[in-house]
Motif scaffolding. Structure first.
Motif, PDB file in Angstrom:
ATOM      1  N   THR A 192       0.800  -1.185  -0.074  1.00  0.00           N
ATOM      2  CA  THR A 192      -0.183  -0.114   0.207  1.00  0.00           C
ATOM      3  C   THR A 192       0.928   1.184  -0.061  1.00  0.00           C
ATOM      4  O   THR A 192       2.231   1.049   0.253  1.00  0.00           O
ATOM      5  CB  THR A 192      -0.889   0.017   1.146  1.00  0.00           C
ATOM      6  OG1 THR A 192      -2.035   0.781   1.083  1.00  0.00           O
ATOM      7  CG2 THR A 192      -0.262   0.314   2.654  1.00  0.00           C
ATOM      8  N   PHE A 193       0.387   2.533  -0.277  1.00  0.00           N
ATOM      9  CA  PHE A 193       1.259   3.486  -0.498  1.00  0.00           C
ATOM     10  C   PHE A 193       0.624   4.563   0.469  1.00  0.00           C
ATOM     11  O   PHE A 193      -0.641   4.952   0.638  1.00  0.00           O
ATOM     12  CB  PHE A 193       0.926   4.035  -1.669  1.00  0.00           C
ATOM     13  CG  PHE A 193       1.871   3.221  -2.768  1.00  0.00           C
ATOM     14  CD1 PHE A 193       3.200   3.581  -3.346  1.00  0.00           C
ATOM     15  CD2 PHE A 193       1.126   2.151  -3.290  1.00  0.00           C
ATOM     16  CE1 PHE A 193       3.857   2.547  -4.241  1.00  0.00           C
ATOM     17  CE2 PHE A 193       1.515   1.281  -4.205  1.00  0.00           C
ATOM     18  CZ  PHE A 193       3.010   1.620  -4.489  1.00  0.00           C
ATOM     19  N   ILE A 194       1.656   5.257   1.179  1.00  0.00           N
ATOM     20  CA  ILE A 194       1.273   6.436   1.920  1.00  0.00           C
ATOM     21  C   ILE A 194       1.419   7.618   0.781  1.00  0.00           C
ATOM     22  O   ILE A 194       2.266   7.885   0.108  1.00  0.00           O
ATOM     23  CB  ILE A 194       2.206   6.749   3.010  1.00  0.00           C
ATOM     24  CG1 ILE A 194       2.263   5.608   3.886  1.00  0.00           C
ATOM     25  CG2 ILE A 194       2.026   8.065   3.592  1.00  0.00           C
ATOM     26  CD1 ILE A 194       3.292   6.014   5.220  1.00  0.00           C
ATOM     27  N   HIS A 195       0.383   8.481   0.918  1.00  0.00           N
ATOM     28  CA  HIS A 195       0.097   9.661   0.136  1.00  0.00           C
ATOM     29  C   HIS A 195       1.304  10.617   0.112  1.00  0.00           C
ATOM     30  O   HIS A 195       1.742  10.945   1.527  1.00  0.00           O
ATOM     31  CB  HIS A 195      -1.151  10.482   0.280  1.00  0.00           C
ATOM     32  CG  HIS A 195      -1.555  11.032  -0.836  1.00  0.00           C
ATOM     33  ND1 HIS A 195      -0.911  12.509  -1.233  1.00  0.00           N
ATOM     34  CD2 HIS A 195      -2.385  11.129  -2.038  1.00  0.00           C
ATOM     35  CE1 HIS A 195      -1.541  12.922  -2.382  1.00  0.00           C
ATOM     36  NE2 HIS A 195      -2.581  12.243  -2.609  1.00  0.00           N
ATOM     37  N   PRO A 196       1.965  11.322  -0.790  1.00  0.00           N
ATOM     38  CA  PRO A 196       2.715  12.336  -0.585  1.00  0.00           C
ATOM     39  C   PRO A 196       2.611  13.559   0.181  1.00  0.00           C
ATOM     40  O   PRO A 196       3.597  14.154   0.995  1.00  0.00           O
ATOM     41  CB  PRO A 196       3.252  12.774  -2.036  1.00  0.00           C
ATOM     42  CG  PRO A 196       2.839  11.646  -3.039  1.00  0.00           C
ATOM     43  CD  PRO A 196       1.544  11.164  -2.332  1.00  0.00           C
ATOM     44  N   LYS A 197       1.047  14.023   0.407  1.00  0.00           N
ATOM     45  CA  LYS A 197       0.552  15.084   0.949  1.00  0.00           C
ATOM     46  C   LYS A 197      -0.389  14.610   1.867  1.00  0.00           C
ATOM     47  O   LYS A 197      -1.367  13.875   1.516  1.00  0.00           O
ATOM     48  CB  LYS A 197       0.370  15.985   0.135  1.00  0.00           C
ATOM     49  CG  LYS A 197       1.524  16.642  -0.955  1.00  0.00           C
ATOM     50  CD  LYS A 197       1.057  17.715  -1.624  1.00  0.00           C
ATOM     51  CE  LYS A 197       2.270  18.388  -2.663  1.00  0.00           C
ATOM     52  NZ  LYS A 197       1.451  19.623  -3.539  1.00  0.00           N
ATOM     53  N   GLY A 198      -0.416  15.221   2.945  1.00  0.00           N
ATOM     54  CA  GLY A 198      -1.541  15.083   4.060  1.00  0.00           C
ATOM     55  C   GLY A 198      -2.816  16.065   3.504  1.00  0.00           C
ATOM     56  O   GLY A 198      -2.435  16.904   2.645  1.00  0.00           O
ATOM     57  N   ASN A 199      -3.776  15.943   4.167  1.00  0.00           N
ATOM     58  CA  ASN A 199      -4.808  16.866   4.030  1.00  0.00           C
ATOM     59  C   ASN A 199      -5.543  17.330   5.291  1.00  0.00           C
ATOM     60  O   ASN A 199      -5.109  17.000   6.327  1.00  0.00           O
ATOM     61  CB  ASN A 199      -5.951  16.383   3.066  1.00  0.00           C
ATOM     62  CG  ASN A 199      -6.623  14.966   3.430  1.00  0.00           C
ATOM     63  OD1 ASN A 199      -6.316  14.477   4.620  1.00  0.00           O
ATOM     64  ND2 ASN A 199      -7.093  14.202   2.476  1.00  0.00           N
TER      65      ASN A 199
END
Length: 227
Positions: A192-199
């Protein structure tokens, strides 16, 4: 005649003296404890003596319990891969295979992910280490999304000993993941992948870097878990 005290008399006097000294001791100790826990004692409120020390010990125990209850239910074992992207496949091959001497061990093509990638190995497998995977990624169509060549350092991958529990725990802490959840990666491992940016909803991202979490197989957990 001369008074000769009896044994009972001496015993009573001795007991009376002991009681007097005990009361005096209690009085002195009570005064000392009050002064040690007063605001003006050495200029510090609640100096660590007497009852104050007991209260602080309770706080320390509570803090320790809080820290232990927050132990992560997973381990990041090591670097699993780096993935670089370019529209010039031959240039990447020339550098990573011909110049650096990495061994090509596989190839992966996905229309859905718009990628054709060569899978290379960096390093050798030993009793306590495994090779690091290097993926050379080219878009099947550079005008389509996803654009695996942008950025050129596409992502990094990390071995995890328990991917499902890691995702559950990180999600509860506000880590943002990319859509798609856990699925099979190019090498056959669950990823799975952690998104480059939070929100706003999930404020923790990869600080500009796409991060792949890879479920380590049993043999990798044994090898890397020794460190």
């Amino acid at each position: 005649g001369r008074f000769i005290p009896s044994t009972d008399f001496l015993s009573q006097r001795f007991s009376a003296i002991l009681i007097m000294f005990y009361r005096r001791y209690c009085s002195i100790r009570s005064s000392t404890l009050r002064s040690q826990t007063s605001p003006n004692h050495f200029g510090v409120k609640g100096i660590f003596h007497g009852h104050a020390a007991q209260r602080n010990q309770v706080r320390m125990n509570a803090n320790t319990t809080s820290i232990l209850s927050g132990i992560k239910p997973f381990r990041i074992l090591g670097l699993q891969q780096i993935a670089v992207g370019s529209t010039e496949e031959s240039s990447m091959q020339r550098l990573w295979v011909d110049i650096f001497g990495l061994e090509k061990v596989g190839r992966y093509i996905s229309e859905k992910e718009n990628v054709a990638e060569d899978i290379l190995n960096l390093g050798r497998e030993t009793d306590s280490s495994v090779p690091i995977e290097v993926d050379l990624m080219c878009p099947l169509d550079e005008n389509r999304s996803p654009s695996v060549h942008k950025p050129a350092l596409n992502h990094v991958g990390l071995w995890v000993d328990d991917l499902e529990r890691a995702v559950e725990w990180m999600d509860s802490k506000g880590v943002r993941f990319t859509p798609g959840g856990i699925r099979k990666g190019a090498a056959g491992h669950d990823v799975t992948f952690i998104h480059p940016k939070g929100n706003d909803d999930k404020p923790i991202g990869g600080a500009g870097v796409l991060i792949e979490l890879v479920q380590a197989p049993k043999e990798v957990i044994i090898k890397l878990g020794k460190k």
